[in-house]
Design an enzyme around this catalytic site. Structure first.
Site, PDB file in Angstrom:
ATOM      1  N   LYS A  58      -6.000  23.725  -0.210  1.00 29.58           N
ATOM      2  CA  LYS A  58      -4.653  23.195  -0.413  1.00 29.58           C
ATOM      3  C   LYS A  58      -4.642  22.152  -1.521  1.00 29.58           C
ATOM      4  O   LYS A  58      -3.670  22.044  -2.280  1.00 29.58           O
ATOM      5  CB  LYS A  58      -4.120  22.625   0.900  1.00 29.58           C
ATOM      6  N   CYS A 110      -4.292  25.139  11.910  1.00 27.38           N
ATOM      7  CA  CYS A 110      -4.683  26.566  11.985  1.00 27.38           C
ATOM      8  C   CYS A 110      -4.970  26.910  13.447  1.00 27.38           C
ATOM      9  O   CYS A 110      -6.057  27.361  13.791  1.00 27.38           O
ATOM     10  CB  CYS A 110      -5.886  26.849  11.088  1.00 27.38           C
ATOM     11  N   ASP A 125      -3.045  18.454   7.176  1.00 30.05           N
ATOM     12  CA  ASP A 125      -3.656  19.636   7.811  1.00 30.05           C
ATOM     13  C   ASP A 125      -4.595  19.097   8.890  1.00 30.05           C
ATOM     14  O   ASP A 125      -5.788  18.927   8.665  1.00 30.05           O
ATOM     15  CB  ASP A 125      -4.406  20.448   6.763  1.00 30.05           C
ATOM     16  N   ALA A 140      -8.461  16.954   3.899  1.00 28.87           N
ATOM     17  CA  ALA A 140      -8.354  17.899   2.790  1.00 28.87           C
ATOM     18  C   ALA A 140      -9.454  18.942   2.733  1.00 28.87           C
ATOM     19  O   ALA A 140      -9.231  20.047   2.229  1.00 28.87           O
ATOM     20  CB  ALA A 140      -8.328  17.136   1.468  1.00 28.87           C
ATOM     21  N   ALA A 141     -10.666  18.618   3.185  1.00 28.83           N
ATOM     22  CA  ALA A 141     -11.787  19.552   3.061  1.00 28.83           C
ATOM     23  C   ALA A 141     -11.530  20.810   3.905  1.00 28.83           C
ATOM     24  O   ALA A 141     -10.928  20.712   4.977  1.00 28.83           O
ATOM     25  CB  ALA A 141     -13.081  18.876   3.490  1.00 28.83           C
TER      26      ALA A 141
END
Length: 433
Positions: A256, A364, A311, A251-252
Site C-alpha cells: 500500500k 485482511c 491497515d 505499513a509492512a
C-alpha cells in the site's frame, strides 16, 4: 494444484532439496505454530537457489491445502500414525502423486530424504511401501473426497457470520489457491501483455501459473510489485493526490505504501517491525519510488496528517487462499487481543487525523469483529466520525460488497470464476471540520 514437475534428466536428486525443505517447514508450522512467512524471513530457504525456494514454498502450500484429503487417503495404508516428519513426507508425497506427480521421482526422493534422517531412517521402507500404494489407488480416491474444511475454531465463527453456503464457497476458494496479482506503477495494459496476464476491473494485473516471480518481465525494472487485488483496494479508496501528506500505519510489507507513493503523495510509512520494513525499502529501491520509512509503535506516534491509511494487525483470516499455513499454525487464541489493539489503534489514529481529513481503516480478516463491528463501535466513540459511502464508487467495486454501515466486505469466494480474492474489510472515514 500440486507441483507436477519431475527431476531434470541427468540429475536424479534434483527434487530432494525442495522436498526436504518443504517437509521441514511443514514440521515447524504444525509442531511449533510458526507461519511460513516467518520461517522464510528467518532464512530457512536461503541455501536453496531461486527455483528450489519457489518450489519448496509451493510444495508446502499445496500440502497444507490438501492436508485433510491426504490424511484420508493415507489412513487406509497406515496401522498407526508415524512421527510428524515421516507423516509430513507421506502427506507431501500423497498430494503430489494424487495431482499427477511422477511416481518414480516423488517416491524415490522421499524415501531418500527419510532414509538419511538420523532419527527416522529406519522408516524409509514404510515410506516406500505406502507411497507406492498411494500412487496406484490414490488419485481416484482423491478426486472423490470433499473439499478440505477449515478447523472448527475458525470454521464455526465464519459460518455464524456468513452462513453455511458461503462457508463452503470460501473453503473451495482456499483449496483452489490463488493466482498472482500485481499492482502496477505505470501502464497496466502494457504490464499485463508483458507477463501474459489480464487487467482486472479494479486495476490489478492477474497472472495464472506465474512461476518464479523474479523471472517475470518487469521485475528488475520495478514496473510492478506483488499485491493481491483485494489488498490493493484500500489505498485506491484513500484517493491520495500528488503532494498530499499521507500516513501509512502498520505499513509492512509495503504494498500500500508503494501504491500511495506512486500517486506522488508525500508518504510516511510506519511499522513496529524494522526487519519487515526491510522488504519495503527493497521494493522502494527496485521501483524507484520514495517514502519516508520509520520503525516505531503506532500508538506512540505524534503529529497530524490530512490522510491516513490504517491497515491494522489482525487475524489474517482473509489470506488463507494464499497462506494455507495459518489455520495449522494458529488456534484463534490471539483474536481477543487483536480486536482490542485494533480499537486502540483506530482511536489513536483518529487523534492524528486533521479536521476535514479522511482515514481508511482496513483488515485482511473475515471476522466481523475485526471489521464491521470495529467501525460501528468507533462511530459510537467519536462524534466527529462519519463513513464516506461515496468514496466506494470507484471502478470494479460491486455494490453488493457494500455493508450496512457503509464499509466494504470482500471475501475469497468473490470473483470465484477468475481466481477469487483475499478477504478484506475496508471503510473510508471522514473527520468533521
Amino acid at each position: 494444484m500440486a507441483d507436477q514437475s519431475t527431476q531434470p534428466a541427468g540429475n536424479p536428486q534434483a527434487g530432494i532439496p525442495a522436498r526436504r525443505s518443504a517437509i521441514a517447514m511443514l514440521d515447524q508450522i504444525q509442531d511449533e505454530g510458526r507461519l511460513m512467512a516467518e520461517l522464510i524471513g528467518s532464512g530457512m530457504l536461503d541455501r536453496l537457489d531461486a527455483p528450489d525456494r519457489a518450489r519448496a514454498q509451493r510444495l508446502a502450500s499445496d500440502t497444507l491445502r490438501g492436508l485433510e484429503r491426504a490424511d484420508r487417503v493415507l489412513k487406509k495404508h497406515l496401522n498407526k500414525v508415524p512421527p510428524l516428519t515421516v507423516l509430513n513426507a507421506l502427506r507431501l508425497g500423497t498430494v503430489e502423486l494424487c495431482n499427477g506427480g511422477a511416481a518414480h521421482g516423488v517416491v524415490n526422493d522421499l524415501v531418500q530424504i527419510i532414509g538419511r534422517h538420523k532419527r527416522y531412517g529406519h522408516l524409509k521402507g514404510l515410506v516406500n511401501a505406502v507411497l507406492r500404494k498411494v500412487a496406484a489407488t490414490g488419485p481416484e480416491q482423491w478426486a472423490a473426497l470433499r473439499v478440505p474444511r477449515l478447523p472448527k475454531w475458525l470454521r464455526n465463527p465464519l459460518a455464524d457470520a456468513w452462513g453455511a453456503e458461503a462457508m463452503l464457497a470460501m473453503e473451495a476458494a482456499h483449496f483452489a489457491g490463488a493466482p498472482l496479482d500485481l499492482s502496477v506503477k505505470g501502464d497496466a495494459d502494457a504490464v499485463a501483455q508483458a507477463v501474459n496476464g489480464k487487467v482486472l476491473t479494479t486495476g490489478s494485473v492477474r497472472v495464472t501459473d506465474a512461476g518464479q516471480v523474479s523471472a517475470l518481465a518487469g521485475f528488475e525494472a520495478g514496473d510492478w510489485w506483488v499485491q493481491d487485488a483485494a489488498a490493493a483496494i484500500p489505498a485506491r479508496l484513500l484517493q491520495a493526490q500528488s503532494g498530499t501528506r499521507v500516513l501509512d500505519l502498520c505499513a509492512a510489507p509495503g504494498g500500500k505504501t508503494l501504491q500511495l507513493a506512486a500517486t506522488g503523495a508525500d508518504v510516511t510509512a510506519v511499522d513496529i517491525s524494522d526487519s519487515r520494513l526491510g522488504r519495503l525499502r527493497e521494493n522502494l529501491t527496485r521501483t524507484g519510488l520514495f517514502a519516508t520509512v520509520q520503525a516505531g509503535d503506532v500508538l506512540d506516534l505524534q503529529g497530524s496528517w490530512p490522510a491516513i491509511l490504517l491497515d491494522a494487525p489482525c487475524s489474517a483470516t482473509g489470506t488463507i487462499r494464499r497462506h494455507p499455513d495459518l489455520p495449522h499454525a494458529k488456534d484463534g487464541s490471539e483474536f481477543g487481543g487483536l480486536i482490542d489493539l485494533q480499537a486502540r489503534m483506530i482511536d489513536h489514529a483518529w487523534g492524528l487525523l486533521e479536521a476535514g481529513g479522511r482515514m481508511v481503516y482496513c483488515t485482511c480478516s473475515l471476522l466481523p469483529d475485526e471489521g464491521e463491528v470495529q467501525v460501528i463501535e468507533a462511530l459510537e466513540r467519536h462524534g466527529d466520525m462519519s463513513v464516506d459511502r461515496d468514496a466506494l464508487a470507484v471502478p470494479g467495486i460491486d455494490a453488493e460488497w457494500v455493508t450496512a454501515e457503509g464499509g466494504l466486505r470482500l471475501r475469497p469466494d468473490y470473483w470465484a470464476d477468475i481466481g477469487g480474492m483475499d478477504g478484506f474489510y475496508i471503510a473510508v472515514l471522514r473527520k468533521e471540520r
